[in-house]
Scaffold this motif. Structure first.
Motif, mmCIF file in Angstrom:
data_model
loop_
_atom_site.group_PDB
_atom_site.id
_atom_site.type_symbol
_atom_site.label_atom_id
_atom_site.label_comp_id
_atom_site.label_asym_id
_atom_site.label_seq_id
_atom_site.Cartn_x
_atom_site.Cartn_y
_atom_site.Cartn_z
ATOM 1 N N TYR A 272 36.611 30.486 42.351
ATOM 2 C CA TYR A 272 35.400 31.013 41.744
ATOM 3 C C TYR A 272 34.512 31.700 42.773
ATOM 4 O O TYR A 272 33.875 32.714 42.474
ATOM 5 C CB TYR A 272 34.631 29.896 41.033
ATOM 6 N N LEU A 273 34.471 31.134 43.989
ATOM 7 C CA LEU A 273 33.631 31.744 45.033
ATOM 8 C C LEU A 273 34.096 33.165 45.343
ATOM 9 O O LEU A 273 33.282 34.071 45.519
ATOM 10 C CB LEU A 273 33.664 30.884 46.295
ATOM 11 N N VAL A 274 35.412 33.360 45.394
ATOM 12 C CA VAL A 274 35.952 34.700 45.655
ATOM 13 C C VAL A 274 35.529 35.648 44.524
ATOM 14 O O VAL A 274 35.024 36.751 44.750
ATOM 15 C CB VAL A 274 37.490 34.637 45.769
ATOM 16 N N PHE A 275 35.700 35.179 43.291
ATOM 17 C CA PHE A 275 35.329 35.962 42.115
ATOM 18 C C PHE A 275 33.837 36.304 42.153
ATOM 19 O O PHE A 275 33.420 37.433 41.919
ATOM 20 C CB PHE A 275 35.692 35.126 40.887
ATOM 21 N N HIS A 276 33.034 35.309 42.505
ATOM 22 C CA HIS A 276 31.579 35.488 42.510
ATOM 23 C C HIS A 276 31.164 36.542 43.524
ATOM 24 O O HIS A 276 30.311 37.392 43.238
ATOM 25 C CB HIS A 276 30.924 34.151 42.852
ATOM 26 N N SER A 277 31.754 36.513 44.708
ATOM 27 C CA SER A 277 31.316 37.474 45.727
ATOM 28 C C SER A 277 31.698 38.891 45.318
ATOM 29 O O SER A 277 30.929 39.826 45.547
ATOM 30 C CB SER A 277 31.885 37.118 47.095
ATOM 31 N N SER A 278 32.866 39.057 44.682
ATOM 32 C CA SER A 278 33.221 40.421 44.253
ATOM 33 C C SER A 278 32.335 40.860 43.098
ATOM 34 O O SER A 278 31.953 42.022 42.988
ATOM 35 C CB SER A 278 34.693 40.504 43.868
ATOM 36 N N LEU A 279 31.942 39.916 42.251
ATOM 37 C CA LEU A 279 31.054 40.237 41.137
ATOM 38 C C LEU A 279 29.685 40.683 41.640
ATOM 39 O O LEU A 279 29.125 41.676 41.174
ATOM 40 C CB LEU A 279 30.896 38.983 40.266
ATOM 41 N N VAL A 280 29.171 39.958 42.636
ATOM 42 C CA VAL A 280 27.838 40.292 43.144
ATOM 43 C C VAL A 280 27.838 41.677 43.771
ATOM 44 O O VAL A 280 26.881 42.429 43.676
ATOM 45 C CB VAL A 280 27.379 39.188 44.116
#
Ligand code: NAG
Ligand code: NAG
Ligand code: NAG
Length: 410
Positions: A272-280
Motif C-alpha cells: 500500500y505504501l508503494v501505491f500511496h506514494s505513486s498516487l500522491v
C-alpha cells in the motif's frame, strides 16, 4: 467612391503579381511604407487605413466567431490546458469599399498589415502560436472585412479538483485588444464547437462566450467547461485501494498465533505504501480544495497501519509469553502473571497462565477486529457522504479579492 490606396491592388490583380508580405509574429506591425512606384506618395494616406474605422460616436462593432477545434493536453499537475482555436473576425470598414460598376471584382484579398485589424492578446496564455504569421483579410465591395486567425495556445486554468477524478472546471480565455479603447471598439462574440477528437481524458462539455462589462480595453472571453471522464483513474486508484482494505480485513480472520498473519499484514502495508506514494505524485496540490481522494487514501493508510500494529503487538506479546511458558522453571514471569501466589516451578500452572493470557489476547483481537470492521465501514460511508455533499469554493484570485488595489483593471 473608392479608397485611392486600393488602386495598386486592383492594378496588381490585373498584372497578376503579388507584393511580398511583411512577416511578423505579433499582430501589430509598424505601418509599412508603400513603394512609391504604386503611386502613393503620401505615407499619411497609408497611415489612415491602418487606423481603426470610425463609427461616429459609437464603437466599431467587431463580430468574433470562435471555433474551438481541439482541446488537448489538459495538465492538472501544472494547471494548464492547451487548445487550438480558429477566430473569424469581421467588421465594416467603409473606407475600403469600391464602386462595383467601375471595378467588377467582388472580393479582394489583402495582407493583414495593410489595413486596420484588432490586435489580440490572451490574458491567461503561457504562449500563443499564431499559425499563419501573415494572414490575409477578405474585403468585399461594401467594405466588409473578414479575417481568419488560427492559433494554438497553452493557457493557465484553475482546475477544481475536489472531486477528482470526476471533476469539472471552467477554463477561461480572455482576449484583449490592448491597442484600442472600449469607446472605439466593441466585440460581439460567439463560439462554435468544432472539436472532432473524442479520445481524451478531459472532454469539453460546454462552450460559452461573454463580453465582460465595464472594461477599459475591449475584451471577450471564451469559457470551456472541461469534464474529466477518466475511467482509468477510477480503475487504477479506487479498485486497488479498496482491494487492499478488503484483503486487510480478511487478514483479521487468520488466527493470531499463525506467524503468517504478521507477514501478510506487513506485506499489505508495504504494497500500500508503494501505491500511496505513486498516487500522491499523480495528484496535484493546491492552496485550497485539494482532491478528496488524497484524504481518503491517507485515512486508508492509517487504517492499514493501525491494523498491522495491532497484529504485531498482540502476536509479539503472545510469543513472549509462549517463550516464558517454555522456560517455566524460571520463577520470574513478569507483570503478565495472573497468579501472584505462584510458590514454585509448576508446569501445569504455567500452562494455565499462558492459556488465560492467550484467551485474553484472542478476545482483545476479536474485539479489535469488530471495531476495525466498524471503523472501515464508517469511514467508507463518511467518505461517500463527503463526496456527494462537499463543495469547495477556491479562494478568489488576489487580483480579484482586493476591490481597491491589486491588479489594474483592464
Ligand atoms: C460608380 O461608377 C459609375 C460609373 O462611373 C457611376 O455612374 C456611379 O455613380 C458610381 N457609384 C458610386 C456609388 O459612386
Ligand atoms: C456603429 O454603431 C452602431 C451602434 O452601436 C452599430 O449598430 C453599428 O453596427 C456600428 N457600425 C459599425 C460599422 O461597426
Ligand atoms: C461553469 O460556468 C457555468 C456558467 O457560468 C456555471 O453554470 C457552472 O456551474 C460552472 N461550473 C463549474 C464547475 O464551475
Amino acid at each position: 467612391m473608392m479608397a485611392p490606396w486600393l488602386l495598386p491592388y486592383l492594378a496588381l490583380l490585373r498584372l497578376g503579381t503579388t507584393r511580398p508580405l511583411v512577416q511578423g509574429h505579433g499582430f501589430r506591425a509598424p505601418a509599412v511604407a508603400w513603394p512609391s512606384s504604386f503611386g502613393l506618395n503620401s505615407p499619411l494616406e497609408v497611415q489612415e487605413t491602418i487606423q481603426i474605422p470610425n463609427n461616429g460616436s459609437a464603437a466599431l462593432l467587431v463580430d468574433v466567431q470562435v471555433f474551438v477545434t481541439n482541446v488537448f493536453n489538459v495538465d492538472i499537475l501544472r494547471y494548464t490546458v492547451s487548445s487550438m482555436l480558429l477566430l473569424r473576425l469581421s467588421w465594416l470598414d467603409t473606407r475600403l469599399a469600391w464602386n462595383a460598376s467601375v471595378h467588377p471584382r467582388r472580393v479582394l484579398t489583402l495582407p493583414w498589415d495593410s489595413l486596420w485589424t484588432p490586435g489580440l492578446t490572451i490574458q491567461e496564455a503561457l504562449w500563443v502560436d499564431w499559425q499563419n504569421p501573415s494572414p490575409q483579410a477578405q474585403v468585399d465591395q461594401d467594405g466588409h472585412v473578414e479575417l481568419y486567425l488560427a492559433l494554438t495556445t497553452e493557457t493557465n486554468c484553475d482546475f477544481e479538483l475536489l472531486h477528482f477524478p470526476r471533476d469539472q472546471s471552467n477554463c477561461t480565455l480572455s482576449f484583449y485588444a490592448l491597442s484600442n479603447t472600449a469607446t472605439e471598439l466593441e466585440f460581439q462574440a460567439h463560439v462554435v464547437n468544432r472539436i472532432v477528437s473524442v479520445k481524451r481524458e478531459y472532454v469539453v462539455r460546454d462552450l460559452q462566450t461573454q463580453v465582460p462589462p465595464q472594461q477599459l480595453v475591449p475584451c471577450f472571453q471564451v469559457t470551456l467547461l472541461l469534464q474529466n471522464t477518466a475511467l482509468k483513474t477510477i480503475i487504477a486508484l479506487l479498485v486497488p485501494g479498496e482491494a487492499l482494505l478488503l484483503a486487510d480485513l480478511c487478514g483479521g480472520l487468520l488466527p493470531l498465533q499463525a506467524t503468517e498473519r504478521t507477514a501478510y499484514k506487513v506485506t499489505l502495508l508495504l504494497g500500500y505504501l508503494v501505491f500511496h506514494s505513486s498516487l500522491v505524485q499523480a495528484l496535484p496540490s493546491s492552496s485550497s480544495c485539494n482532491p478528496l481522494l488524497i484524504y481518503y487514501f491517507t485515512i486508508l493508510l492509517l487504517l492499514l497501519f493501525v491494523s498491522t500494529m495491532e497484529t504485531v503487538l498482540l502476536a509479539g506479546l503472545l510469543a513472549r509469553d509462549h517463550l516464558r511458558a517454555e522456560r517455566s522453571p524460571s520463577p520470574a514471569r513478569g507483570g503478565q502473571q495472573h497468579d501472584p501466589d505462584n510458590g514454585g516451578p509448576n508446569p501445569e500452572e504455567a500452562t494455565r497462565a499462558t492459556g488465560t493470557w492467550r484467551s485474553w489476547a484472542e478476545a482483545a483481537d476479536h474485539a479489535f477486529f469488530l471495531l476495525y470492521v466498524a471503523g472501515v465501514v464508517c469511514s467508507q460511508f463518511i467518505f461517500i457522504g463527503l463526496w456527494m455533499w462537499a463543495t469547495c469554493k477556491s479562494d478568489p484570485a488576489p487580483g480579484k479579492a482586493a476591490p481597491h488595489g491589486g491588479q489594474p483593471r483592464l
